[in-house]
Design a protein around this motif. Sequence first.
Motif, PDB file in Angstrom:
ATOM      1  N   THR A 109      69.806  14.881  44.622  1.00  0.00           N
ATOM      2  CA  THR A 109      68.413  15.230  44.921  1.00  0.00           C
ATOM      3  C   THR A 109      68.385  15.918  46.278  1.00  0.00           C
ATOM      4  N   ASP A 110      67.241  16.476  46.650  1.00  0.00           N
ATOM      5  CA  ASP A 110      67.116  17.166  47.935  1.00  0.00           C
ATOM      6  C   ASP A 110      66.491  16.227  48.957  1.00  0.00           C
ATOM      7  N   HIS A 122      61.687  20.144  42.912  1.00  0.00           N
ATOM      8  CA  HIS A 122      61.751  21.604  43.074  1.00  0.00           C
ATOM      9  C   HIS A 122      61.450  22.338  41.768  1.00  0.00           C
ATOM     10  N   THR A 148      70.680  21.008  50.266  1.00  0.00           N
ATOM     11  CA  THR A 148      69.246  21.277  50.335  1.00  0.00           C
ATOM     12  C   THR A 148      68.900  22.712  49.978  1.00  0.00           C
ATOM     13  N   TYR A 204      58.715  11.029  43.036  1.00  0.00           N
ATOM     14  CA  TYR A 204      58.498  11.499  44.409  1.00  0.00           C
ATOM     15  C   TYR A 204      57.176  10.970  44.958  1.00  0.00           C
ATOM     16  N   THR A 239      64.725  12.780  40.838  1.00  0.00           N
ATOM     17  CA  THR A 239      63.798  12.594  41.964  1.00  0.00           C
ATOM     18  C   THR A 239      63.486  13.891  42.701  1.00  0.00           C
ATOM     19  N   CYS A 240      64.098  15.003  42.334  1.00  0.00           N
ATOM     20  CA  CYS A 240      63.857  16.268  43.035  1.00  0.00           C
ATOM     21  C   CYS A 240      62.775  17.065  42.325  1.00  0.00           C
ATOM     22  N   CYS A 284      68.705  22.732  36.431  1.00  0.00           N
ATOM     23  CA  CYS A 284      69.290  21.666  37.247  1.00  0.00           C
ATOM     24  C   CYS A 284      69.921  20.567  36.394  1.00  0.00           C
TER      25      CYS A 284
END
Length: 304
Positions: free
Chosen positions: A9-10, A261, A55, A279, A258-259, A266
Motif C-alpha cells: 500500500t502507499d 489510488h 509511493t 482508508y 488499503t490503497c 494494481c
Amino acid sequence: MIISASYRTDIPAFYSDWLFHRLGAGYCRVKNPYSGRPIRVDLRRQSVTGFVFWTRNFGPCLERLAELRAFGRPYTVQFTITNYPRSLEAAVIDPRKAVEQIRRLNSEVHPKCPVWRYDPVVFTDATDLDFHRRNFETLAGSLEGAVDEVTVSFATIYRKSERNLDAAAERHGFFWSDPDHSVKTALLEEFSAMAASHGMTLTICTQPQFLSSHVEEARCVDARRLGEIAGERVDVPLKGNRPGCACHESRDIGAYDTCPHGCVYCYAVRRRDMALARYKAHDPTADALVPLDPEQPALLPLLE
C-alpha cells in the motif's frame, strides 16, 4: 532489519500519521497475508537498519523530514511516476508535482534517496508502444539529474488484475493487451538508451527473463544504496520476497486492499471501494494499519 513501507500500500501518501505514531511507539503489528497470523514488528531505532518507502506521493512525509532525520536511519524512496490516463490511474497526483517531490528528496535528503519507477508498463490502445516511448522520454528528461536509476516491469496479469482491467475497459471504452516477449524486449532496449541519455541506469524488477547487457537486475530493497546514504556499510542478506526478486531482506509493514489510488492494474487491491472503505475507517493511533481482529475479513493472498 530493513523496514519496507510498503509494496502492499502507499503508506507515505495515505498513512503517514500512522507511520510516525508507530515509530514513536517502537513497534507495529501486521498480518501475514498468507497465514493470517499477526506479527509484531520491532520499530525501535536500534532494531531498524533503514527504510524503503514505496509511493506515488511523498508529500505528507516531505513535511516531516526533520522527524525522519531525527530517527537516525537511512531511507530510500521507490517513487512511481507513470503519467497514465485517469482510466487507468484514478487518483494519483500530477506528474509535475511528483517530479518536484523527487527533486526535493535528491536535494534535501540525499542524491541516492529517490529511485524512479516506471512500473508497471501497461499496454492499452491509449498506452501503446508509441505512447510509452514518448511518455518515458518526457519523464526521464524531467528527472535528469534527480535520479540515477529507473526501475521498470511489465504488468503481471493476475486474476484480480484481469477482472479490474476488464471492468475499467468496459467502463471507459478501451482495449488492453499483453504483448509477447519480443515486443517487450525491444521496448526495453529503447528505454535503456533513453535512460542512459539522461544519466540513469535501467533496471527491471522481478522479471529476470528480460535481463540483458543493457537491462540490469533491480534491487528495490537495496542495502548498498542505504549504505551509500548512511556513509557506512549496511550488512543485510539477500532474500527476495517472491521468485525472481533480488532484494535484500526486509519486513513489510503494510496491508493489502488499503490503497485508494485506484490504479486498475494494481496487484495489491482487489476492489477500490474496499480500499477506500478501509482508508476511511483507518485509525492512525492503532498499532496495526488495518484491524487484526480474527472476526475481521482476512486479506486475500497477493497472487489471488
